[in-house]
Design a protein around this motif. Structure first.
Motif: not given
Length: 184
Positions: A163-184
């Protein structure tokens, strides 16, 4: 009816360590072996995803060997084989894409960008590492710890870690998506 069978199998396998702990504490492993075989057979006939066949095979194998050899250790080894089976499934999707995590991600985001595909591939590798670590810890609990520790790890702590791995991945994925959107 297929959903009912799948639900029974999922609940049975989640509660499996507690069944084993209780049964072995009371000297009754035969019925747990039969239940494990039954859950495997139910999964086999529920016509689920073929990717899950290693898990099904390991359930039938561990339950069957426990009965044939009259050795309850096979029941305690099942969580080890579950992690090995999950590793085989996840690693197989790295060889034959899409990766497992990409498949999950596309359920929520069908138009996953190339950066997302690369990200999910890396996360699938992390899951492979997790399953190897989990199998090793589960194996240690089989041979070197009291039953209470085996039940605690395989029936609770391993699920918390997942569960912690899933949660961590979800949080990091959302962070990555936001960073990618900011670069566009």
């Amino acid at each position: 009816m297929n959903a009912v069978f799948k639900g029974i199998v999922v609940v049975g396998l989640i509660l499996y360590p507690f069944f084993v702990g209780y049964a072995l504490a009371h000297g009754q492993y035969i019925w747990v072996s039969a239940v494990l075989i039954g859950l495997g057979v139910l999964r086999l006939f529920s016509k689920g995803n073929a990717l899950l066949w290693p898990l099904t095979g390991f359930a039938i194998l561990c339950g069957g060997l426990s009965l044939i050899l009259k050795d309850h250790a096979w029941l305690k080894l099942y969580p080890v084989f579950m992690s090995i089976g999950a590793f085989i499934i996840f690693a197989g999707t790295l060889i034959k894409p899409p990766s497992m995590i990409e498949r999950f991600a596309r359920l929520a985001e069908p138009d996953l960008p190339p950066e997302g595909v690369a990200w999910t591939r890396q996360v699938t590798k992390v899951w492979c590492g997790f399953f190897c670590m989990n199998a090793a810890i589960a194996l240690i609990t089989v041979f070197f710890t009291p039953m209470k520790i085996w039940v605690l790890y395989n029936g609770f702590l391993s699920y918390v870690l997942m569960g912690l791995l899933m949660l961590g991945e979800f949080v990091l994925r959302k962070r990555q998506q936001r960073l990618h959107q900011m670069q566009e």
